[in-house]
Design a protein around this motif. Structure first.
Motif, PDB file in Angstrom:
ATOM      1  N   HIS A   1      -3.364   0.427  -3.639  1.00 40.68           N
ATOM      2  CA  HIS A   1      -3.245  -0.925  -3.102  1.00 40.68           C
ATOM      3  C   HIS A   1      -2.841  -1.870  -4.227  1.00 40.68           C
ATOM      4  O   HIS A   1      -3.417  -1.823  -5.325  1.00 40.68           O
ATOM      5  CB  HIS A   1      -4.575  -1.393  -2.496  1.00 40.68           C
ATOM      6  N   ASN A   2      -1.897  -2.738  -3.941  1.00 48.73           N
ATOM      7  CA  ASN A   2      -1.413  -3.678  -4.951  1.00 48.73           C
ATOM      8  C   ASN A   2      -1.251  -5.060  -4.323  1.00 48.73           C
ATOM      9  O   ASN A   2      -0.645  -5.205  -3.255  1.00 48.73           O
ATOM     10  CB  ASN A   2      -0.074  -3.205  -5.517  1.00 48.73           C
ATOM     11  N   GLY A   3      -1.802  -6.079  -4.993  1.00 47.80           N
ATOM     12  CA  GLY A   3      -1.639  -7.451  -4.533  1.00 47.80           C
ATOM     13  C   GLY A   3      -2.515  -7.838  -3.368  1.00 47.80           C
ATOM     14  O   GLY A   3      -2.240  -8.833  -2.696  1.00 47.80           O
ATOM     15  N   ILE A   4      -3.587  -7.084  -3.083  1.00 49.97           N
ATOM     16  CA  ILE A   4      -4.471  -7.426  -1.975  1.00 49.97           C
ATOM     17  C   ILE A   4      -5.415  -8.562  -2.375  1.00 49.97           C
ATOM     18  O   ILE A   4      -5.569  -8.873  -3.561  1.00 49.97           O
ATOM     19  CB  ILE A   4      -5.288  -6.204  -1.530  1.00 49.97           C
ATOM     20  N   TYR A   5      -6.028  -9.206  -1.394  1.00 54.62           N
ATOM     21  CA  TYR A   5      -7.011 -10.246  -1.706  1.00 54.62           C
ATOM     22  C   TYR A   5      -8.389  -9.761  -1.283  1.00 54.62           C
ATOM     23  O   TYR A   5      -8.555  -9.107  -0.255  1.00 54.62           O
ATOM     24  CB  TYR A   5      -6.660 -11.575  -1.045  1.00 54.62           C
ATOM     25  N   ILE A   6      -9.387 -10.054  -2.106  1.00 52.86           N
ATOM     26  CA  ILE A   6     -10.745  -9.582  -1.883  1.00 52.86           C
ATOM     27  C   ILE A   6     -11.715 -10.744  -2.094  1.00 52.86           C
ATOM     28  O   ILE A   6     -11.846 -11.248  -3.207  1.00 52.86           O
ATOM     29  CB  ILE A   6     -11.108  -8.437  -2.851  1.00 52.86           C
ATOM     30  N   PRO A   7     -12.401 -11.194  -1.050  1.00 57.10           N
ATOM     31  CA  PRO A   7     -13.427 -12.230  -1.239  1.00 57.10           C
ATOM     32  C   PRO A   7     -14.678 -11.629  -1.882  1.00 57.10           C
ATOM     33  O   PRO A   7     -15.060 -10.493  -1.585  1.00 57.10           O
ATOM     34  CB  PRO A   7     -13.722 -12.709   0.184  1.00 57.10           C
ATOM     35  N   GLU A   8     -15.318 -12.371  -2.757  1.00 57.58           N
ATOM     36  CA  GLU A   8     -16.607 -11.967  -3.306  1.00 57.58           C
ATOM     37  C   GLU A   8     -17.455 -13.215  -3.479  1.00 57.58           C
ATOM     38  O   GLU A   8     -16.946 -14.314  -3.677  1.00 57.58           O
ATOM     39  CB  GLU A   8     -16.435 -11.236  -4.641  1.00 57.58           C
ATOM     40  N   GLN A   9     -18.750 -13.029  -3.414  1.00 59.34           N
ATOM     41  CA  GLN A   9     -19.668 -14.147  -3.506  1.00 59.34           C
ATOM     42  C   GLN A   9     -20.734 -13.817  -4.535  1.00 59.34           C
ATOM     43  O   GLN A   9     -21.278 -12.710  -4.555  1.00 59.34           O
ATOM     44  CB  GLN A   9     -20.304 -14.452  -2.150  1.00 59.34           C
ATOM     45  N   SER A  10     -21.018 -14.771  -5.413  1.00 61.86           N
ATOM     46  CA  SER A  10     -21.997 -14.529  -6.467  1.00 61.86           C
ATOM     47  C   SER A  10     -23.400 -14.459  -5.884  1.00 61.86           C
ATOM     48  O   SER A  10     -23.668 -14.930  -4.779  1.00 61.86           O
ATOM     49  CB  SER A  10     -21.920 -15.649  -7.511  1.00 61.86           C
TER      50      SER A  10
ATOM     51  N   THR B   1       0.846  -1.187   0.000  1.00 63.65           N
ATOM     52  CA  THR B   1       0.000   0.000   0.000  1.00 63.65           C
ATOM     53  C   THR B   1       0.886   1.244   0.000  1.00 63.65           C
ATOM     54  O   THR B   1       1.785   1.366   0.835  1.00 63.65           O
ATOM     55  CB  THR B   1      -0.914   0.035   1.231  1.00 63.65           C
ATOM     56  N   LEU B   2       0.639   2.127  -0.942  1.00 66.93           N
ATOM     57  CA  LEU B   2       1.339   3.403  -1.017  1.00 66.93           C
ATOM     58  C   LEU B   2       0.334   4.504  -0.700  1.00 66.93           C
ATOM     59  O   LEU B   2      -0.720   4.590  -1.332  1.00 66.93           O
ATOM     60  CB  LEU B   2       1.948   3.620  -2.398  1.00 66.93           C
ATOM     61  N   THR B   3       0.660   5.347   0.281  1.00 71.93           N
ATOM     62  CA  THR B   3      -0.247   6.383   0.746  1.00 71.93           C
ATOM     63  C   THR B   3       0.406   7.745   0.629  1.00 71.93           C
ATOM     64  O   THR B   3       1.538   7.941   1.076  1.00 71.93           O
ATOM     65  CB  THR B   3      -0.635   6.144   2.218  1.00 71.93           C
ATOM     66  N   LEU B   4      -0.308   8.694   0.037  1.00 70.54           N
ATOM     67  CA  LEU B   4       0.111  10.088  -0.024  1.00 70.54           C
ATOM     68  C   LEU B   4      -1.050  10.932   0.481  1.00 70.54           C
ATOM     69  O   LEU B   4      -2.157  10.852  -0.057  1.00 70.54           O
ATOM     70  CB  LEU B   4       0.485  10.500  -1.451  1.00 70.54           C
ATOM     71  N   ASP B   5      -0.801  11.717   1.514  1.00 72.54           N
ATOM     72  CA  ASP B   5      -1.881  12.468   2.144  1.00 72.54           C
ATOM     73  C   ASP B   5      -1.379  13.857   2.515  1.00 72.54           C
ATOM     74  O   ASP B   5      -0.389  13.996   3.247  1.00 72.54           O
ATOM     75  CB  ASP B   5      -2.359  11.743   3.405  1.00 72.54           C
TER      76      ASP B   5
END
Length: 652
Positions: A478-487, A452-456
Motif C-alpha cells: 500500500h502506498n499513499g494511504i491515509y490512516i487516522p490515529e488518536q493519542s 495498492t499492488l497485490t501479488l497472490d
C-alpha cells in the motif's frame, strides 16, 4: 484450559462444518449454513468469513478487516444486495442490520478478499454480496422469532447489578413474510423488528451522566420485493424502509446509540434507511445478455434530545446509481463491458448545506476458460472529482496433473481519496461535529491518490477421498494511504480526548499466508480447517501500528454433522492471537501510559437445529462462547460470557 481444549477437540470429531466453497479469493456461504450455524442477523454473517477478521464493539454493528486489504480509515468495504451496491455507512461504521432484509431470505453470500472486479466494482477494500432466494411456487407465510441471554441471569427480562460482566438480554427479534410465485411472477412482503440492549458495564460507565434508558435500540423494517423471470427477460424491484424512531407499527424505544471512535463513546441517534432498486436483464442471444440497474438509498441520522450540548445531529446521505452492462460468450471466451455512475449527496439541517460527490466508471473484462485452465484480464477506469483512477487485475489458473492446480493473481489499483465517501472526511459537517465534541484534530501530509499492488499465488491439491488442501501466499503493498490515529487520553467522560491525527501518504507492505483443508465423510459429515497468518514486512510506524489491531495468527475449525434426517449439529472452534490498540489506554475506563492489549482467545460455538412437519416447523438452540472464555474485540467494547439463543420458525 487444557481440559477445555481437549474436550473441544474430542467433541469436534462428532460435529460437522458446512464447507465454504472458495475460488480466486471468493468465499461462498450458503443460506443453509447460516441457519445451521445460528446466524440470526445480517451483521453476524461476517463471523463466518474465512479471510475477514471481524468483531463488534456493541454486539450489534460488526467491524471488518478484509483479508490483506486493510481497514485503515474505517469500514470501506462494499455491500451488494442482488447485484446492487448500497450505502450503509454510519459516520465511520457500516451496519448491515439496517437492510430491511431478513436473514431467512438469504440464499447465499459471496465474500471477496482478493483484488478483482465483481458486479462492476473493483475489490480493493473487500466486497460482500448478499443473494436473496426466489419464493417457492404458491402462497406461503413465514414467521420467525428468537431471543438470547447470557448465562447467570435470572431471565431475559430481568436486569442484574451493573457491576457484573453482563449483557442481560439479546433480542428478541421477529420477522414475518408473505410470499408467492405464479408462472414467472413472484413477490415477497415482509416485516422485521430487532431489539438490542447496550447494558454491558463499559457502555454504562461511559454514559453514566445520561439516562441509561437510551442505551437501547429497537428497529422496524417493512419491505416489498417483486419480479418476473421469463425466457429472455428478467425484472426485479425491491423497496424497504428501516427506522429506529417511533413512526413504525408500534412505538419504538431507545435512541439507537452509535459508538463514535474519535469520541470514545456512544452518540444517541435516530436512524432511518430507505432503499428502492430496479434491475433487469434481456437475453438478446443464446450467448449474450444486457443488464441494467437503477438504485436509490437514503441514510439519515436524525436528531435526538440526548445528544450532548443540544447539538443538532441531523445528517442525511443520499445515494443514486445506475449501470449498464453487456455480457457475451463465444466458445471459451467470456467478455463483459459496462458503464456506471454513482452520486452521493450529504444534507444537513433540512437542506441548508449540501455536498455532492459523483463518480463515473467504465469496466472491461476478458475471461478465457477451458476446463480448469483460466486466463482473466479486467480493467476499471474511475472518474471522480477532478481525478482519474485505474484499477486492473490479471488472473490465471492451470492444472498440474489430475489432482493439483496452481493459480496466480496480480492487481494494481489506484484509489481516490474521495472514494471512501466517509461523511466526516469530505464535508465540513464532520469537522463541525469534532469541534462541538471538543476533539482536537489536525492533518499530516496532503490527501491524494493512493495505490495498492497485490501479488497472490495459491496451490491446491484434490485428494481422491473428498479432501482438498490449499496453500496460498500474498503480498500487499500500500502506498499513499491515509490512516487516522488518536493519542492516548483520559476517561472520555471526565477528561479531554486525545488528538485525532489524520496521516496522509502512509505506506507499507503486508505479507499473508493461508492454509485451507476441507474434508467430507459419508456425505453427511464435513469439516474444515482455516489458518491465516499476516505480518507487516515493511512500512511506517503508523502503518505497523494499524496492523496491530488485527491478529497475526487466526485459526478456525468447523464441522457440520447431520446424524439423522431433519436434525443437524454445527460447531466451531476459533483461536485469535493477541491484538494491540495503540490509540487506547491499557485500562478502557481510566487512563494509562501503555496501549491496550487484548490477549489471545479460544472460542467455541455450538448449534442444534431440528425440523419437523416436512420443514414447516423448525427450532434452534445456539451456544456462543461455550467455555466462557474472554470474548472481547475492542478495548471499549462488549465482553461477552457464555450466552445462548433460542429460535423458532413456522412456515405455511
Amino acid at each position: 484450559m487444557r481440559l477445555q481444549l481437549i474436550a473441544v477437540l474430542f467433541m469436534s470429531i462428532f460435529i460437522h462444518a458446512n464447507l465454504l466453497a472458495r475460488e480466486n479469493g471468493r468465499q461462498v456461504i450458503y443460506g443453509e449454513t447460516l441457519r445451521k450455524a445460528g446466524i440470526f442477523r445480517l451483521g453476524e454473517i461476517l463471523q463466518l468469513s474465512a479471510d475477514w477478521y471481524t468483531g463488534s464493539i456493541d454486539g450489534f454493528i460488526y467491524q471488518a478487516a478484509p483479508g490483506g486489504l486493510g481497514n485503515f480509515s474505517g469500514e470501506n468495504w462494499e455491500i451488494l444486495l442482488d447485484g446492487m451496491p448500497l450505502n450503509l455507512r454510519l459516520v465511520d461504521n457500516k451496519d448491515m442490520n439496517l437492510l430491511p432484509v431478513s436473514i431467512h431470505e438469504i440464499d447465499s453470500v459471496e465474500i471477496f478478499s482478493n483484488a478483482q472486479i465483481h458486479e462492476g466494482l473493483f475489490n480493493d477494500r473487500g466486497i460482500i454480496h448478499l443473494h436473496t432466494r426466489r419464493p417457492a411456487p404458491g402462497i406461503h407465510t413465514q414467521v420467525n422469532g428468537w431471543i438470547g441471554n447470557e448465562t447467570g441471569d435470572p431471565g431475559p427480562l430481568v436486569f442484574l447489578d451493573q457491576s457484573l460482566r453482563n449483557v442481560d438480554r439479546i433480542g428478541p427479534d421477529y420477522t414475518f413474510a408473505l410470499s408467492g410465485r405464479f408462472a414467472g411472477w413472484h413477490f415477497r412482503l415482509g416485516a422485521l423488528e430487532q431489539n438490542q440492549y447496550f447494558t454491558y458495564p463499559a457502555a454504562r460507565e461511559r454514559n453514566r451522566r445520561r439516562n441509561n434508558d437510551y442505551l437501547r435500540m429497537q428497529t422496524g423494517a417493512p419491505a416489498l420485493r417483486m419480479g418476473y423471470l421469463g425466457k429472455k427477460i428478467t425484472v426485479n424491484f425491491f423497496t424497504g424502509y428501516t427506522t429506529s424512531s417511533g413512526n413504525y407499527l408500534d412505538s419504538l424505544g431507545g435512541a439507537a446509540p452509535l459508538f463514535f471512535l474519535p469520541y470514545r463513546r456512544e452518540l444517541p441517534t435516530d436512524r432511518q434507511y430507505t432503499v428502492a432498486t430496479l434491475s433487469g436483464e434481456y437475453k438478446y442471444h443464446k450467448n449474450g445478455e444486457i443488464s441494467t440497474q437503477l438504485g436509490y438509498d437514503d441514510l439519515a441520522l436524525g436528531e435526538n434530545q440526548n445528544f450532548p450540548g443540544g447539538f443538532n445531529l441531523n445528517w442525511k446521505m443520499r445515494h443514486w446509481q445506475g449501470a449498464l452492462a453487456n455480457r457475451y460468450r463465444k466458445g471459451n471466451l467470456h467478455m463483459m463491458q459496462g458503464v456506471s455512475w454513482r452520486r452521493y449527496r450529504s444534507i444537513r439541517e433540512s437542506g441548508i448545506e449540501q455536498n455532492d460527490l459523483t463518480f463515473y466508471q467504465a469496466t472491461i473484462q476478458f475471461r478465457w476458460q477451458q476446463q480448469k485452465k483460466i486466463r482473466q484480464l479486467e480493467t476499471l477506469f474511475l472518474k471522480g472529482p477532478n481525478n482519474l483512477a485505474v484499477k486492473s487485475a490479471l488472473f490465471f489458473q492451470m492444472p498440474v496433473g489430475d489432482q493439483q492446480t496452481i493459480s496466480f493473481n496480480a492487481a494494481y489499483a489506484q484509489r481516490l481519496f474521495s472514494e471512501d465517501n466517509n461523511l466526516w472526511f469530505w464535508t465540513r459537517r464532520g469537522y463541525d461535529l469534532l469541534n462541538r465534541l471538543e476533539i482536537p484534530y489536525r492533518f499530516s501530509g496532503t490527501a491524494g491518490k493512493s495505490t495498492t499492488l497485490t501479488l497472490d499465488g495459491a496451490w491446491q491439491y484434490h485428494f481422491r477421498n473428498e479432501q482438498r488442501l490449499q496453500v496460498s501466499l500474498g503480498v500487499y503493498h500500500h502506498n499513499g494511504i491515509y490512516i487516522p490515529e488518536q493519542s492516548l487520553s483520559d476517561d472520555p467522560e471526565g477528561g479531554l480526548l486525545g488528538l485525532l491525527k489524520i496521516n496522509h501518504n502512509e505506506s507499507g507492505t503486508l505479507l499473508r499466508s493461508r492454509l485451507r483443508w476441507q474434508n467430507t465423510l459419508w456425505q453427511f459429515v464435513r469439516q474444515s480447517i482455516v489458518y491465516n497468518f499476516q505480518t507487516p514486512a515493511s512500512g511506517s510506524a503508523v502503518y505497523r501500528k494499524s496492523q496491530d489491531r488485527v491478529p497475526a495468527h487466526w485459526l478456525r475449525y468447523t464441522l457440520d454433522w447431520q446424524p439423522v434426517k431433519h436434525f443437524s449439529i454445527w460447531g466451531s472452534v476459533n483461536f485469535q492471537s493477541e491484538t494491540r490498540w495503540h490509540s487506547y489506554p491499557e485500562n478502557a475506563i481510566g487512563s494509562a501510559a501503555n496501549p491496550a492489549r487484548l490477549p489471545a482467545r479460544w472460542l467455541c460455538d455450538l448449534a442444534f437445529r431440528k425440523e419437523i412437519w416436512d420443514g414447516r416447523l423448525s427450532s434452534s438452540l445456539v451456544f456462543r462462547n461455550l467455555f466462557d472464555g474472554r470474548d472481547q474485540y475492542h478495548p471499549y467494547g462488549i465482553e461477552s460470557a457464555l450466552r445462548f439463543y433460542a429460535h423458532l420458525q413456522v412456515k405455511l
